[in-house]
Write an enzyme that holds these catalytic residues in place. Structure first.
Site, PDB file in Angstrom:
ATOM      1  N   ALA A  29      -7.181 -20.422 -55.774  1.00 24.88           N
ATOM      2  CA  ALA A  29      -6.358 -20.198 -56.949  1.00 24.88           C
ATOM      3  C   ALA A  29      -5.557 -21.444 -57.307  1.00 24.88           C
ATOM      4  O   ALA A  29      -5.483 -22.508 -56.507  1.00 24.88           O
ATOM      5  CB  ALA A  29      -5.291 -19.205 -56.650  1.00 24.88           C
ATOM      6  N   LYS A  30      -4.863 -21.491 -58.442  1.00 24.94           N
ATOM      7  CA  LYS A  30      -4.406 -22.460 -58.727  1.00 24.94           C
ATOM      8  C   LYS A  30      -3.261 -22.237 -60.039  1.00 24.94           C
ATOM      9  O   LYS A  30      -3.767 -21.336 -60.847  1.00 24.94           O
ATOM     10  CB  LYS A  30      -5.026 -23.926 -59.296  1.00 24.94           C
ATOM     11  CG  LYS A  30      -4.162 -25.099 -59.037  1.00 24.94           C
ATOM     12  CD  LYS A  30      -4.508 -25.678 -57.592  1.00 24.94           C
ATOM     13  CE  LYS A  30      -3.646 -26.874 -57.451  1.00 24.94           C
ATOM     14  NZ  LYS A  30      -4.131 -27.660 -55.794  1.00 24.94           N
ATOM     15  N   GLY A  31      -2.125 -22.654 -60.198  1.00 21.07           N
ATOM     16  CA  GLY A  31      -1.305 -22.273 -61.217  1.00 21.07           C
ATOM     17  C   GLY A  31      -0.523 -23.590 -61.597  1.00 21.07           C
ATOM     18  O   GLY A  31      -0.707 -24.760 -61.166  1.00 21.07           O
TER      19      GLY A  31
END
Ligand code: NAD
Length: 421
Positions: free
Chosen positions: A109-111
């Protein structure tokens, strides 16, 4: 593979091209490719905060979860002006291959938020961090998606994230975030893990090509968490750090820079600017100066078709995510004299120790720093050996070998679980 989607831009295209090369090599049929590559889900949020002057400004934030096949998703949060949903998605995809290569039970994931954190006061940064996490509450959780630091965020931001999430749950949920301060549920060795891992793998690559780290020369782009710790660790191993740069300045001295003094300057002033006038250097040409070890540890797409033929290093250790474009990769495949430690291997120390932090948090049983470092090195060693073996067996570049391992793990897990419903 034809797909129209919200994930556009140069960085996502890079992730897609790298995947296609490996999918061709693995003979993955077209109908499986979209399922493996395209992110499972994404959330875009508007985060309004009061600036110190009383005005209200709205910042755009994102979180992308690539796949949920192997467990919760895991990935950093980036605060940078460049952040958009395509960049965040590419970083999430790379996290998946990285976790799979290291054998961690996570999807990627990444944000991030499109903001220059240096332009915010501490109060504004706290307000934005808390508002972003508050918007993310329905989307993340210790068994759904676990956040960590990335460019522009640090242990303090993770503490604000954890506190915000916990306030809404009515109890402390430290496992929702990793990279926290040690005093609030963090693990010893997490802050240094990525840079230490880079240095460990540089040592292994050096052994492979018959280079002694002691007495070797290194140039490092980016002097934040990853770059500074890699510099200090390599210096402690006897390497001479002859070049460093950040967003504000670049320095070069063939007799070696004083890394501790540079580190102290950044701790005091926030950047490398103003450290010295004597060794000031041109940031772009720093990458093509002769050295044994070159470590890009800042942003994507800095080794390009323009400079890949001019690199004069023996080891290219990718501390940053995505520093080398696919066009540059094609050039580097024809330059076997350069040992490339690809990003998903080279900077995996961060997520490996984040995993340790998560399992320690879930069990409320904490290890000491020696144990963390020892487990980190053993995990990296397994990955390094696997990549070297596959590269040799299949005559692949180290990047294609590393990606092949990661992609195969995810593909096999999807095949075994089947397609719901
Ligand atoms: P950081 O915010 O601590 O430091 C970033 C550094 O890069 C700063 O010194 C900044 O000035 C410099 N920089 C920014 N733009 C630059 C430019 N155009 N040219 C030169 N320098 C520039 O970030 P970090 O956590 O050290 O992350 C650096 C890279 O490592 C990113 O690609 C990140 O995704 C990757 N990474 C970080 C971790 C981690 O644990 N922090 C783990 C894996 C990968």
């Amino acid at each position: 593979m034809e797909t129209s989607s919200i994930y556009t831009g140069k960085v996502f295209e890079m992730a897609r091209q790298q995947f296609e090369i490996v999918a061709d090599h693995l003979d993955i049929p077209d109908h499986e490719r979209t399922r493996i590559l395209m992110p499972k889900r994404a959330l875009a949020v508007s985060c309004p905060i009061h600036r110190d002057d009383g005005s209200v400004v709205v910042y755009q934030g994102y979180r992308v979860q690539h796949h949920l096949t192997l467990g919760p998703t895991k990935g950093g949060t980036r605060f940078a002006s460049s952040v958009d949903v395509g960049e965040v998605a590419a970083l999430a995809v790379w996290m998946s291959w990285k976790c799979a290569l290291a054998g961690l039970p996570y999807g990627g994931a990444k944000g991030g938020i499109a903001v220059d954190p240096r332009a915010l006061s501490r109060r504004e940064l706290e307000a934005l961090s808390r508002r972003y996490m508050q918007e993310m509450i329905p989307f993340v959780g210790p068994h759904t998606d676990v956040m960590a630091p990335d460019m522009g965020t640090n242990e303090q931001v993770m503490a604000w994230f954890m506190d915000t999430y916990s306030m809404y749950q009515g109890r402390t949920v430290s496992e929702v975030v990793t990279g926290k301060p040690v005093g609030t549920g963090g693990t010893a060795g997490r802050r240094e893990a990525t840079g230490r891992g880079v240095a460990y793998l540089v040592g292994r690559a050096a052994e492979t090509i018959g280079l002694r780290v002691s007495g070797s020369t290194a140039i490092i782009q980016g002097f934040g968490n990853v770059g500074s710790v890699a510099a200090l660790t390599l210096e402690a191993a006897g390497a001479k750090i002859i070049g460093v740069s950040d967003h504000s300045a670049a320095y070069f001295d063939k007799n070696g820079l004083n890394v501790s003094a540079l580190d102290a300057h950044v701790a005091k002033t926030g950047s490398l600017a103003g450290y010295s006038t004597e060794s000031l250097f041109d940031a772009e040409s720093l990458l093509v100066q002769p050295c044994d070890i070159l470590i890009p540890a800042a942003v994507e797409r800095v080794v390009t078709k323009k400079n890949a033929s001019d690199l004069k290093c023996r080891i290219l250790a990718e501390g940053a995510n995505g520093p080398t474009t696919p066009e540059a990769d094609a050039i580097l495949r024809e330059r076997p004299e350069i040992f490339v430690i690809p990003d998903i291997l080279c900077n995996a120390g961060g997520v490996i120790v984040s995993y340790f932090e998560w399992v320690q948090g879930l069990q409320q049983l904490f290890w000491d720093e020696d144990e963390v470092n020892d487990r980190l090195n053993r995990t990296l060693e397994r990955s390094f050996q696997a990549v070297s073996r596959i590269a040799k067996q299949r005559s692949l570049s180290t990047r294609d070998a590393a990606l092949s391992i990661g992609v195969e793990v995810v593909r096999n897990a999807k095949a075994t679980r089947g397609l719901f419903p």
